[in-house]
Every structure is written in structure tokens, then in C-alpha cells.
Design an enzyme around this catalytic site. Structure first.
Site, short mmCIF file in Angstrom:
data_model
loop_
_atom_site.label_atom_id
_atom_site.label_comp_id
_atom_site.label_asym_id
_atom_site.label_seq_id
_atom_site.Cartn_x
_atom_site.Cartn_y
_atom_site.Cartn_z
N ASP A 207 -62.52 -73.02 57.17
CA ASP A 207 -63.27 -71.87 57.41
C ASP A 207 -62.66 -70.40 56.75
O ASP A 207 -62.39 -70.47 55.59
CB ASP A 207 -63.73 -71.85 58.80
CG ASP A 207 -64.77 -70.65 59.08
OD1 ASP A 207 -66.07 -70.59 58.39
OD2 ASP A 207 -64.69 -70.14 60.08
N PHE B 266 -73.47 -72.82 60.58
CA PHE B 266 -72.64 -73.11 61.67
C PHE B 266 -73.08 -74.82 61.76
O PHE B 266 -74.29 -74.80 61.93
CB PHE B 266 -72.84 -72.43 62.79
CG PHE B 266 -71.79 -72.71 63.87
CD1 PHE B 266 -70.63 -72.16 63.64
CD2 PHE B 266 -72.07 -73.54 64.87
CE1 PHE B 266 -69.49 -72.34 64.79
CE2 PHE B 266 -70.76 -73.98 65.86
CZ PHE B 266 -69.84 -73.33 65.79
N ASP C 298 -67.99 -79.37 67.36
CA ASP C 298 -69.03 -78.94 68.24
C ASP C 298 -69.66 -77.55 68.15
O ASP C 298 -69.11 -76.68 67.32
CB ASP C 298 -67.97 -78.80 69.77
CG ASP C 298 -66.89 -77.55 69.74
OD1 ASP C 298 -66.09 -77.45 68.66
OD2 ASP C 298 -66.87 -76.56 70.70
N ASP D 24 -61.33 -80.63 60.74
CA ASP D 24 -62.79 -80.72 60.32
C ASP D 24 -63.17 -79.85 59.39
O ASP D 24 -64.14 -80.40 58.52
CB ASP D 24 -63.36 -80.80 61.80
CG ASP D 24 -63.34 -79.16 62.57
OD1 ASP D 24 -62.45 -78.64 61.94
OD2 ASP D 24 -63.69 -79.33 63.44
N LYS E 284 -65.77 -74.08 53.72
CA LYS E 284 -66.81 -73.15 53.48
C LYS E 284 -66.01 -71.96 52.82
O LYS E 284 -65.54 -71.13 53.32
CB LYS E 284 -67.16 -72.47 54.96
CG LYS E 284 -67.77 -73.40 55.79
CD LYS E 284 -68.17 -72.58 57.22
CE LYS E 284 -68.71 -73.47 58.18
NZ LYS E 284 -68.84 -72.66 59.44
P1 IMP Z 1 -60.41 -71.43 60.31
O1 IMP Z 1 -59.00 -71.48 60.86
O2 IMP Z 1 -61.07 -70.39 60.24
O3 IMP Z 1 -60.21 -72.05 58.86
O4 IMP Z 1 -61.05 -72.34 61.15
C1 IMP Z 1 -60.90 -73.50 61.29
C2 IMP Z 1 -61.53 -73.91 62.56
O5 IMP Z 1 -62.92 -73.25 62.93
C3 IMP Z 1 -62.23 -75.46 62.49
O6 IMP Z 1 -61.06 -76.25 62.95
C4 IMP Z 1 -63.42 -75.45 63.49
O7 IMP Z 1 -62.76 -76.03 64.75
C5 IMP Z 1 -63.72 -74.11 63.41
N1 IMP Z 1 -65.05 -73.86 62.82
C6 IMP Z 1 -65.33 -73.20 61.76
N2 IMP Z 1 -66.63 -73.48 61.11
C7 IMP Z 1 -67.24 -74.14 62.31
C8 IMP Z 1 -68.69 -74.73 62.47
O8 IMP Z 1 -69.41 -74.50 61.64
N3 IMP Z 1 -68.85 -75.34 63.71
C9 IMP Z 1 -67.91 -75.34 64.61
N4 IMP Z 1 -66.46 -75.13 64.44
C10 IMP Z 1 -66.26 -74.42 63.46
MG MG Z 2 -61.12 -77.05 64.99
#
Ligand code: IMP
Ligand code: MG
Length: 182
Positions: free
Chosen positions: A108, A157, A164, A105, A136
Site C-alpha cells: 500500500d 479497500f 481483513d 498481502d 496499490k
Molecule cells: P503499507 O505498509 O502501507 O504498504 O501497508 C501494508 C499493509 O496495510 C498490508 O499488510 C495490509 O495489512 C494493510 N492494508 C493495505 N490495504 C489494505 C486493504 O485494502 N485491506 C486490508 N488491509 C490493507
Molecule cells: Mg498486513
């Protein structure tokens, strides 16, 4: 649109029609770059709505994707990443020699897609590409960039379209920004 429940507000950020248009465009980009017998591996839980729309858009492009899911978790119930990606379930399927598209989704910090890509490479995939509906870029902490991105968004967020906040708002048909009233 828009909704309010308990202590947070949700303000629409990306409308359902804009999501649908972009998913169609992404399916064209993906179908041009990957073979029609690709394996789509969705990261649970946040990607489930995106994957459902994306594989049907890929079908319209003539692809026949196999669909699998891998459950990874980094957020728990909060809005701040724990910084550690946990593999929650096992990944069924044979990936030796397959062209895999990992789908999440949101990109981040970048850890989730980096970990998922490593898992699929370890399973013998011929090539692993990745796709995130939302990106992001300001939040990146590891050197990883998804090959296909729907929308770049600021460091806010978001919820909806499968995403969610503490297991709520996944059902919203649009992507909204969570704001906490002062
Ligand atoms: P990463 O491993 O830090 O890239 O995070 C990715 C995961 O963080 C995504 O699959 C989301 O589940 C969660 N995530 C990151 N930003 C958001 C947000 O704004 N809302 C909800 N979940 C988020
Ligand atoms: Mg996720």
C-alpha cells in the site's frame, strides 16, 4: 459469492481460481530468481493464506522454503494506515547468509515491506527480495517496490484470502472489495 454483514458490502474482485493461477505463476518467477533453500518470511496476519498457498506452489517448483512469520501492524481496526509500522512480535530464526523472500498481502504505502526488508538485512541476510499478492501503486508513499507482485489493483479497500477489515472476512476464498452502502 459476495457477502453482506452489518454495515458493509463485499463485492468479488479476484476469484479464487484466478488467485490460484497467479500464485502458481509467481512461484515460477520466484523459483527462477531465488535458490531452492530460500527463507519465506510472511508478514502477519494478512499474508497467512497467501504464504500457505505460495510455499506449496514453491514446493511444486522444487524449492524447499523455510517458513517464518513476522508480525507488523500499521492499520489497527480502521481502513486508513496509521503511517507507522509497529513490530508486534519477535522474529525467530537465523538469517545470516540466507536468501530471504518477505511476503505480504498488500503493498500500500510501501512502509511495511520497506521495514521488513530492513529488519532482515539487519539480521544478516545475504539478499532480501519481497513479494506482495496485491499492489496499490497509487497509494505509494515511500520509495519501495516489491520484486514480485500478484495483481495491481486500484485504490479500493479489499478483504478476503487472509486480508481483513477490523479482523473480519479473512476466511473468504476470494478477494473482495468493501463498499459501504449509502
Ligand atoms: P503499507 O505498509 O502501507 O504498504 O501497508 C501494508 C499493509 O496495510 C498490508 O499488510 C495490509 O495489512 C494493510 N492494508 C493495505 N490495504 C489494505 C486493504 O485494502 N485491506 C486490508 N488491509 C490493507
Ligand atoms: Mg498486513
Amino acid at each position: 459469492m459476495g457477502g453482506k454483514a452489518d454495515d458493509v458490502d463485499v463485492q468479488p474482485l479476484i476469484a479464487a481460481a484466478a488467485l490460484a493461477r497467479r500464485v502458481d505463476e509467481l512461484s515460477e518467477e520466484i523459483a527462477a530468481a531465488l535458490p531452492p533453500d530460500l527463507v519465506v518470511v510472511g508478514i502477519l496476519t494478512g499474508s497467512f493464506v497467501f504464504v500457505a498457498d505460495l510455499v506449496r506452489a514453491l514446493d511444486r517448483q522444487g524449492a524447499q522454503p523455510e517458513v517464518r512469520f513476522l508480525q507488523l501492524a500499521s492499520y489497527g481496526l480502521g481502513t486508513v494506515s496509521s503511517g507507522e509500522v509497529q513490530v508486534v512480535g519477535s522474529l525467530a530464526g537465523r538469517f545470516e547468509g540466507r536468501h530471504v523472500l518477505v511476503v505480504d498481502d498488500i503493498q500500500d504505502t510501501g512502509r511495511t515491506l520497506a521495514v521488513a526488508t530492513r529488519i532482515l538485512n539487519d539480521r544478516g541476510a545475504a539478499a532480501v527480495r519481497s513479494c506482495a499478492l496485491l499492489d496499490k501503486p497509487a497509494r505509494r508513499e515511500v520509495d519501495f517496490q516489491a520484486d514480485f507482485v500478484g495483481f495491481a489493483i486500484p485504490d479500493v479497500f479489499v478483504v478476503g484470502y487472509g486480508i481483513d477489515y477490523a479482523e473480519r472476512y479473512r476466511h473468504l476464498p476470494y478477494v473482495g472489495r468493501v463498499t459501504t452502502p449509502a
